[in-house]
Enzyme design. Structure first.
Site, PDB file in Angstrom:
ATOM      1  N   CYS A 198      -0.863   6.154   6.890  1.00  0.00           N
ATOM      2  CA  CYS A 198      -2.156   5.676   7.364  1.00  0.00           C
ATOM      3  C   CYS A 198      -2.058   5.091   8.773  1.00  0.00           C
ATOM      4  O   CYS A 198      -1.113   4.377   9.087  1.00  0.00           O
ATOM      5  CB  CYS A 198      -2.683   4.616   6.396  1.00  0.00           C
ATOM      6  SG  CYS A 198      -4.307   4.003   6.830  1.00  0.00           S
ATOM      7  N   CYS A 205      -6.402 -10.652  23.787  1.00  0.00           N
ATOM      8  CA  CYS A 205      -5.965  -9.742  22.727  1.00  0.00           C
ATOM      9  C   CYS A 205      -4.837  -8.847  23.222  1.00  0.00           C
ATOM     10  O   CYS A 205      -4.467  -7.892  22.552  1.00  0.00           O
ATOM     11  CB  CYS A 205      -7.149  -8.915  22.215  1.00  0.00           C
ATOM     12  SG  CYS A 205      -7.988  -8.006  23.506  1.00  0.00           S
ATOM     13  N   TYR A 244     -17.173 -12.839  29.254  1.00  0.00           N
ATOM     14  CA  TYR A 244     -16.917 -11.812  28.233  1.00  0.00           C
ATOM     15  C   TYR A 244     -17.358 -12.366  26.871  1.00  0.00           C
ATOM     16  O   TYR A 244     -16.591 -12.388  25.917  1.00  0.00           O
ATOM     17  CB  TYR A 244     -15.439 -11.421  28.170  1.00  0.00           C
ATOM     18  CG  TYR A 244     -14.802 -11.045  29.496  1.00  0.00           C
ATOM     19  CD1 TYR A 244     -14.797  -9.706  29.915  1.00  0.00           C
ATOM     20  CD2 TYR A 244     -14.191 -12.000  30.311  1.00  0.00           C
ATOM     21  CE1 TYR A 244     -14.195  -9.355  31.124  1.00  0.00           C
ATOM     22  CE2 TYR A 244     -13.593 -11.648  31.512  1.00  0.00           C
ATOM     23  CZ  TYR A 244     -13.587 -10.331  31.913  1.00  0.00           C
ATOM     24  OH  TYR A 244     -12.996  -9.983  33.090  1.00  0.00           O
ATOM     25  N   GLU A 287     -21.763 -11.151  29.801  1.00  0.00           N
ATOM     26  CA  GLU A 287     -21.283 -10.046  28.970  1.00  0.00           C
ATOM     27  C   GLU A 287     -21.899  -8.746  29.488  1.00  0.00           C
ATOM     28  O   GLU A 287     -23.060  -8.723  29.911  1.00  0.00           O
ATOM     29  CB  GLU A 287     -21.716 -10.333  27.508  1.00  0.00           C
ATOM     30  CG  GLU A 287     -21.781  -9.155  26.577  1.00  0.00           C
ATOM     31  CD  GLU A 287     -20.442  -8.485  26.330  1.00  0.00           C
ATOM     32  OE1 GLU A 287     -19.442  -9.195  26.135  1.00  0.00           O
ATOM     33  OE2 GLU A 287     -20.402  -7.243  26.347  1.00  0.00           O
ATOM     34  N   CYS A 328       0.837  -1.206   0.000  1.00  0.00           N
ATOM     35  CA  CYS A 328       0.000   0.000   0.000  1.00  0.00           C
ATOM     36  C   CYS A 328       0.869   1.252   0.000  1.00  0.00           C
ATOM     37  O   CYS A 328       1.755   1.399   0.834  1.00  0.00           O
ATOM     38  CB  CYS A 328      -0.893   0.002   1.232  1.00  0.00           C
ATOM     39  SG  CYS A 328      -1.884   1.481   1.397  1.00  0.00           S
ATOM     40  N   ASP A 380     -12.512 -14.353  27.623  1.00  0.00           N
ATOM     41  CA  ASP A 380     -12.027 -13.605  26.442  1.00  0.00           C
ATOM     42  C   ASP A 380     -12.177 -12.112  26.739  1.00  0.00           C
ATOM     43  O   ASP A 380     -12.999 -11.431  26.146  1.00  0.00           O
ATOM     44  CB  ASP A 380     -12.861 -14.011  25.213  1.00  0.00           C
ATOM     45  CG  ASP A 380     -12.384 -13.325  23.933  1.00  0.00           C
ATOM     46  OD1 ASP A 380     -11.329 -12.671  23.960  1.00  0.00           O
ATOM     47  OD2 ASP A 380     -13.081 -13.453  22.912  1.00  0.00           O
TER      48      ASP A 380
HETATM   49  N1  SAH Z   1     -15.919 -13.491  23.081  1.00  0.00           N
HETATM   50  C1  SAH Z   1     -16.495 -12.480  22.230  1.00  0.00           C
HETATM   51  C2  SAH Z   1     -16.194 -11.040  22.664  1.00  0.00           C
HETATM   52  C3  SAH Z   1     -14.812 -10.743  23.125  1.00  0.00           C
HETATM   53  S1  SAH Z   1     -14.450  -9.033  23.262  1.00  0.00           S
HETATM   54  C4  SAH Z   1     -16.085 -12.706  20.797  1.00  0.00           C
HETATM   55  O1  SAH Z   1     -15.107 -13.401  20.529  1.00  0.00           O
HETATM   56  O2  SAH Z   1     -16.763 -12.206  19.898  1.00  0.00           O
HETATM   57  C5  SAH Z   1     -14.600  -8.734  24.991  1.00  0.00           C
HETATM   58  C6  SAH Z   1     -16.020  -8.560  25.457  1.00  0.00           C
HETATM   59  O3  SAH Z   1     -16.015  -8.301  26.851  1.00  0.00           O
HETATM   60  C7  SAH Z   1     -16.765  -7.388  24.820  1.00  0.00           C
HETATM   61  O4  SAH Z   1     -17.947  -7.872  24.249  1.00  0.00           O
HETATM   62  C8  SAH Z   1     -17.049  -6.448  26.008  1.00  0.00           C
HETATM   63  O5  SAH Z   1     -18.286  -5.779  25.890  1.00  0.00           O
HETATM   64  C9  SAH Z   1     -17.055  -7.404  27.170  1.00  0.00           C
HETATM   65  N2  SAH Z   1     -16.766  -6.855  28.504  1.00  0.00           N
HETATM   66  C10 SAH Z   1     -15.933  -5.845  28.837  1.00  0.00           C
HETATM   67  N3  SAH Z   1     -15.849  -5.706  30.170  1.00  0.00           N
HETATM   68  C11 SAH Z   1     -16.638  -6.668  30.716  1.00  0.00           C
HETATM   69  C12 SAH Z   1     -16.945  -7.060  32.052  1.00  0.00           C
HETATM   70  N4  SAH Z   1     -16.418  -6.423  33.104  1.00  0.00           N
HETATM   71  N5  SAH Z   1     -17.775  -8.101  32.221  1.00  0.00           N
HETATM   72  C13 SAH Z   1     -18.313  -8.760  31.170  1.00  0.00           C
HETATM   73  N6  SAH Z   1     -18.047  -8.439  29.884  1.00  0.00           N
HETATM   74  C14 SAH Z   1     -17.221  -7.413  29.660  1.00  0.00           C
END
Ligand code: SAH
Length: 490
Positions: free
Chosen positions: A77, A446, A346, A367, A71, A419
């Site tokens: 960017c 992540c 999560y 969540e 790119c 997660d």
């Molecule tokens: N496992 C899912 C989302 C992962 S991202 C996937 O793979 O698609 C992390 C997620 O944690 C987000 O959706 C966010 O809204 C949620 N989150 C953030 N803080 C939180 C908390 N204290 N308790 C529960 N969920 C939470």
């Protein structure tokens, strides 16, 4: 060390935003536009107590891992921070990043022996299913649509983005003309961030990589696509034109692509057009409300055999191919036989929960975002999965409440999956996980630094790390995604 000092350094690492990191007398110096392995002459632009920022003055010996980015805008960017590093080296860097964090922060030894080889993309281009293009005007009143330059809000007017789905290039080209036309007619069609005036702020697109369904959502500072005058018939003209030019772009794309890449051609179907209302003076891209102008309120896509309905506001992983690899790993590490009680903390819109549910007795998801929980329930329904239950709230509050409550059913799960967002797990949640005493804990992360911090705590609680996999979700960016299996003898 002080401002304007000149040094020669070797770049040894990469920061979260893709900048190179070298050391001077043990102190970390962040230098944009450098790559691991570069020997560079730099000038200090800001010196703090424990770290400094430098500017690249001269490349004395370029890194052997440097490549010419595909790119032409890569350097400016804000999207692809490490595109000037070979993809192989990017993967190598990400694998090592996880290993080093687990050793240095997590206190583990010999992590390499339990790490799988990195799971990279076959083709690290055109992988994103979601794009968010900011819209603005340059000083001559010309419409700009593309991406923000690194760390600023000045827009790079893009012809083509190599990591998005290629239909976006056609969309952007046609949308630019449409935006310019209405800007010229009304003088206030395009949003001005500084003055908080005008209408169109961002264009969001999503493509289902399996279904070919396309969603376009125009983010506006208003209740409709007002064309300067609030006359319903005029607004309808603008809306109809918008619909027509998207149809045109999709048609062109389908024709050209079918011709160029017959074998694996996926026809794009224009499925949903909406506006999102965001009248706040804010950096947040989306407001809370969407109005559908054409087609459905959502598009559908599949991860493996599981179908998901995705609306403009839902969270959905951006790299569907690698997401499948990541989730398969999480399910594999969970080691399910069909008898297990599982918690997915999560859980977002229930993506991992539903993959697990096919192989478990019962899956509980938790969540914080209520819309995501609604989506999770809906996704369970459309897939006819009836062994899941979803709770809305903070994991660190919901789970202990549930654990200490009267209902016994989910108290001692066999497997827990977490997660969390970048900041990692809350310490209260880690204590509760300890009490819940699962046999296996699968940690999807992540951010390797917070992962390693949490792993250290979990190891102190008696868990042992069995396996580690790094799955590249975001080629050409510095982000690192990994999955860990932890287990504990009863
Ligand atoms: N496992 C899912 C989302 C992962 S991202 C996937 O793979 O698609 C992390 C997620 O944690 C987000 O959706 C966010 O809204 C949620 N989150 C953030 N803080 C939180 C908390 N204290 N308790 C529960 N969920 C939470």
């Amino acid at each position: 060390m002080k401002k304007n000092d000149i040094y020669q350094i070797t770049i040894e690492d990469i920061g979260n935003d893709g900048e190179g990191i070298g050391r001077i007398d043990g102190m970390a110096v962040f230098v944009k536009d450098t790559v691991m392995g570069d020997v560079a002459k730099i000038k200090i632009v800001k010196a703090k107590k424990n770290y400094a920022y430098g500017r690249l003055e001269e490349l004395i010996k370029p890194s052997p891992f440097r490549v010419e980015p595909i790119c032409e805008n890569a350097r400016r960017c804000g999207g692809c921070a490490i595109m000037h590093m070979s993809y192989e080296k990017q993967l190598d860097y990400k694998w090592n990043k996880v290993k080093n964090c687990l050793e240095r922060i997590g206190g583990l030894t010999d992590v390499a022996s339990i790490m799988e080889p990195v799971y990279g993309m076959d083709k690290p281009y055109n992988y994103r299913n979601k794009m968010q293009f900011p819209v603005g005007l340059d000083k001559d009143g010309k419409v700009q649509i593309g991406f923000y330059a690194g760390r600023t809000h000045s827009i790079i007017d893009l012809e083509c983005c190599h990591i998005g789905h290629p239909v976006n290039d056609y969309l952007v080209k046609h949308l630019r003309g449409w935006l310019q036309k209405w800007q010229d007619k009304t003088g206030k069609f395009i949003y001005d961030e500084e003055k908080h005036q005008g209408f169109v702020r961002h264009i969001l697109t999503r493509v289902g990589f399996v279904t070919g369904e396309l969603m376009v959502c125009v983010v506006v500072n208003g209740d409709s696509l007002e064309a300067g005058r609030k006359v319903a018939s005029e607004i309808a003209v603008v809306e109809n034109e918008l619909k027509a030019i998207i149809e045109q772009a999709v048609k062109e794309y389908n024709l050209n692509q079918a011709y160029a890449t017959k074998d694996y051609f996926l026809e794009i179907k224009f499925t949903s057009l909406s506006i999102n209302i965001n009248k706040d003076k804010t950096n947040r891209i989306l407001g809370d409300k969407c109005v559908t102008l054409y087609g459905q309120d959502y598009i559908s896509d599949y991860i493996g055999a599981i179908k998901f309905n995705i609306s403009p506001l839902s969270f959905y992983q951006v790299n569907p191919v690698q997401t499948k690899v990541l989730y398969d790993k999480a399910v594999e590490y969970a080691g399910l036989t069909g008898q297990e009680i599982v918690w997915d903390m999560y859980c977002g819109i229930g993506t991992i929960s539903l993959c697990l549910a096919k192989k478990a007795k019962k899956v509980y998801g938790v969540e914080i975002v209520s819309q995501a929980i609604e989506d999770a329930k809906e996704n369970a329904k459309i897939n006819e999965i009836d062994n899941t239950e979803f709770f809305c709230g903070k994991a660190e509050e919901v789970v202990p409440g549930f654990y200490r409550g009267a209902d016994n059913s989910g108290k001692h799960p066999d497997v827990i999956v977490v997660d969390p967002p970048r900041k990692g797990c809350d310490s209260v949640l880690l204590d509760t996980i300890d009490e819940m005493a699962p046999k296996r804990l699968v940690y999807v992360s992540c951010d390797p630094a917070t992962l390693a911090r949490d792993v250290k705590i979990l190891v102190e609680k008696g868990f042992e790390v069995g396996k580690v996999a790094v799955v590249d979700q975001f080629g050409h960016s510095g982000h690192v995604e990994s999955v860990l299996l932890l287990s504990r003898e009863e």
